[in-house]
Design a protein around this motif. Structure first.
Motif, short mmCIF file in Angstrom:
data_model
loop_
_atom_site.label_atom_id
_atom_site.label_comp_id
_atom_site.label_asym_id
_atom_site.label_seq_id
_atom_site.Cartn_x
_atom_site.Cartn_y
_atom_site.Cartn_z
N THR A 156 36.53 38.89 31.88
CA THR A 156 37.03 37.91 30.91
C THR A 156 36.94 36.50 31.49
OG1 THR A 156 38.50 39.51 29.87
CG2 THR A 156 39.04 37.18 29.57
N ARG A 157 37.29 36.37 32.76
CA ARG A 157 37.21 35.07 33.43
C ARG A 157 35.78 34.54 33.40
NH1 ARG A 157 41.00 31.47 35.33
NH2 ARG A 157 42.25 33.21 36.12
N ILE A 158 34.81 35.38 33.70
CA ILE A 158 33.41 34.95 33.72
C ILE A 158 32.93 34.63 32.31
CG2 ILE A 158 31.04 35.74 34.18
CD1 ILE A 158 32.17 37.30 36.56
N GLU A 159 33.30 35.46 31.34
CA GLU A 159 32.89 35.22 29.95
C GLU A 159 33.44 33.89 29.44
OE1 GLU A 159 34.24 38.56 27.76
OE2 GLU A 159 32.82 39.96 28.68
N GLU A 160 34.72 33.62 29.70
CA GLU A 160 35.32 32.37 29.23
C GLU A 160 34.72 31.16 29.93
OE1 GLU A 160 39.48 32.91 29.83
OE2 GLU A 160 39.74 34.15 28.03
N CYS A 161 34.39 31.32 31.18
CA CYS A 161 33.76 30.23 31.93
C CYS A 161 32.39 29.90 31.35
CB CYS A 161 33.63 30.62 33.40
SG CYS A 161 32.66 29.45 34.39
N CYS A 162 31.58 30.93 31.13
CA CYS A 162 30.24 30.70 30.59
C CYS A 162 30.33 30.10 29.19
CB CYS A 162 29.46 32.02 30.56
SG CYS A 162 29.06 32.67 32.19
N SER A 163 31.29 30.56 28.40
CA SER A 163 31.48 30.01 27.06
C SER A 163 31.83 28.53 27.14
CB SER A 163 32.58 30.78 26.34
OG SER A 163 32.86 30.20 25.08
N HIS A 164 32.71 28.17 28.08
CA HIS A 164 33.12 26.76 28.24
C HIS A 164 31.93 25.90 28.66
CE1 HIS A 164 35.53 23.29 29.46
NE2 HIS A 164 34.79 23.26 30.56
N ILE A 165 31.17 26.37 29.61
CA ILE A 165 30.03 25.60 30.11
C ILE A 165 29.02 25.36 28.98
CG2 ILE A 165 27.99 25.73 31.61
CD1 ILE A 165 29.79 27.05 33.70
N ARG A 166 28.73 26.39 28.20
CA ARG A 166 27.79 26.25 27.09
C ARG A 166 28.34 25.32 26.02
NH1 ARG A 166 22.56 28.39 27.12
NH2 ARG A 166 22.80 28.93 24.93
N SER B 16 26.54 35.84 24.23
CA SER B 16 27.32 37.07 24.11
C SER B 16 27.12 37.91 25.37
CB SER B 16 26.87 37.87 22.89
OG SER B 16 27.08 37.14 21.70
N PHE B 17 28.19 38.42 25.89
CA PHE B 17 28.17 39.27 27.08
C PHE B 17 27.34 38.65 28.22
CE2 PHE B 17 28.22 42.08 23.30
CZ PHE B 17 29.52 42.57 23.42
N PRO B 18 27.80 37.52 28.77
CA PRO B 18 27.03 36.85 29.83
C PRO B 18 26.80 37.73 31.04
CG PRO B 18 29.26 35.95 29.67
CD PRO B 18 29.04 36.79 28.47
N GLN B 19 27.69 38.71 31.29
CA GLN B 19 27.50 39.58 32.44
C GLN B 19 26.23 40.43 32.32
OE1 GLN B 19 29.99 39.70 30.29
NE2 GLN B 19 30.48 41.77 29.64
N ARG B 20 25.64 40.46 31.12
CA ARG B 20 24.38 41.19 30.94
C ARG B 20 23.16 40.30 31.20
NH1 ARG B 20 25.77 44.46 25.28
NH2 ARG B 20 27.84 45.22 25.95
N HIS B 21 23.39 39.01 31.33
CA HIS B 21 22.28 38.07 31.51
C HIS B 21 22.26 37.43 32.89
CE1 HIS B 21 21.53 38.21 27.16
NE2 HIS B 21 22.85 38.16 27.01
#
Length: 413
Positions: free
Chosen positions: A79-89, A98-103
């Motif tokens: 969740t921490r990584i997903e929210e971080c990537c969402s904020h950066i974008r 969607s699902f940054p851990q897959r990319h």
């Protein structure tokens, strides 16, 4: 202990989905991996951890005791990584992923963290025992996925951009979650096993923390506790970035810091302290007289420094001052001449008992400060970390209620 920065993000997601859905087949569809690939991924993760995470039964999969402890940490980390990537974008005005851990991969994140830390591809490569092109490629691929620059060259060094700082902080916090999960698993076979990193401020170093550590290690000899000294702002940055777990010492105003919370343990007063036989020994405390002597003072913004500034609000300040946060150096200066300093009773009680230092004033009015614990608001301590905090609170409670040691100290002062 395994290094969580080497855990495959897809494997972590797969484990979380198996726990949520209760079956390999359903989790396979959810994470878009074949069942054999998902099964192999979880098996590799279990091998890295050293514990089985699931009981495989005909009716599905249920988490083992280790899985029940570790999977919630995995969810918090992802969740921490997903929210971080969402904020950066979002800041970059880009569509969400969607699902940054897959990319993105743990290899890319690890390479970035080392470049951020050491400021160069070459040093990061040396630290990781990889080639420089491999490190450069990994960080560049990460930038391409996120769609923003994470590093910028400043002189001879690479520095993180604003997005890079956010990514570095949140990845370190995610890794801290996974390490806490590993510590919790270790506690299944060894009571109070794990790691705690403490940032300590001057007052806590003298008595509170040593007493708590001594008591805790008597019941948790396998604990790994790291104590770091440094200024408050440095500790605060490390706390927010997941590099330390708690700060122990004088509390500050944190109204502007929504991610920080504090717990007060006790209140503490300040004294004016000098060597035995100081010219002010036995003399009334007069502001003009205090201005005539050299002082050891705290860092700007520190509670002790703010009180010192108020002390000379209506009189000339001393012309000789040394700014110092080291209690040992402060003691040394006080013993070497007619220096003065503001100190807590804990910070000079040993020297006072030895007849070396003494208070030249009573408790200074208006100097009372809250001493306590500063931590991240969303921090979920491991079993070891929670147990140490309870020990720390016990020591503080004894202090407040007038334990034997504290009573003796108050009698001397």
């Amino acid at each position: 202990m395994s290094d969580p920065s080497t855990f495959n993000l897809r494997h972590l997601e797969a484990a979380a989905e198996v726990a949520r859905l209760g079956a390999i087949s359903r989790a396979s569809a959810a994470v878009n991996l074949s069942q054999p690939t998902l099964t192999q991924g979880i098996a590799k993760l279990e091998l890295q951890i050293g514990h089985r995470l699931f009981n495989r039964e005909s009716g599905g999969c249920t988490p083992t005791s280790a899985g029940q402890l570790f999977i919630p940490r995995v969810n918090r980390a992802l969740t921490r990584i997903e929210e971080c990537c969402s904020h950066i974008r979002k800041v970059g005005r880009l569509s969400p992923i969607s699902f940054p851990q897959r990319h993105i991969s743990s290899t890319q994140l690890r390479a970035f963290l080392f470049v951020e830390r050491f400021g160069s591809f070459s040093e990061a490569a040396r630290q990781l025992s990889l080639s420089q092109p491999a490190i450069h490629r990994a960080t560049r691929e990460l930038e391409l996925v996120l769609g923003v620059s994470l590093l910028v060259r400043v002189g001879q060094y690479l520095r993180p951009t604003a997005s890079g700082e956010r990514l570095g902080r949140d990845v370190r916090l995610a890794l801290a979650e996974l390490r806490a999960g590993l510590d919790d698993i270790a506690s299944l076979s060894s009571v109070h096993s794990g790691r705690l990193t403490i940032g300590t401020l001057p007052l806590a170093r003298a008595a509170l923390l040593p007493q708590a550590l001594s008591r805790f290690y008597a019941v948790a000899p396998g604990a790994e506790i790291v104590v770091l000294e440094g200024p408050y702002l440095e500790h605060l940055s490390a706390l927010q970035g997941g590099e330390i777990d708690v700060i122990i010492g004088a509390l500050r105003s944190t109204e502007a810091l929504s991610d920080i919370r504090q717990v007060s343990l006790f209140e503490d007063d300040l004294y004016i302290v000098g060597r035995k036989g100081h010219p002010l020994d036995g003399q009334p405390v007069v502001d003009n007289a205090l201005s005539s002597y050299p002082w050891v003072i705290g860092a700007p913004g520190a509670p002790m420094r703010l009180y010192w500034e108020r002390l000379f609000q209506n009189t000339p300040r001393p012309t000789q001052t040394v700014q110092c946060s080291s209690v040992l150096t402060t003691r040394g200066l006080l013993l070497a001449g007619d220096w003065l300093a503001l100190m807590s009773a804990d910070q000079f009680r040993i020297e006072q008992a030895a007849g070396l230092l003494q208070p030249l004033s009573g408790r200074l009015p208006g100097s009372r400060r809250d001493i306590g614990i500063t931590m991240r608001r969303d921090w979920l301590p491991s079993s070891l970390q929670a147990a140490f905090l309870e020990t720390l609170k016990e020591v503080a409670t004894e202090r407040r209620s007038g334990s034997a040691d504290q009573s003796r100290l108050e009698g001397v002062i």
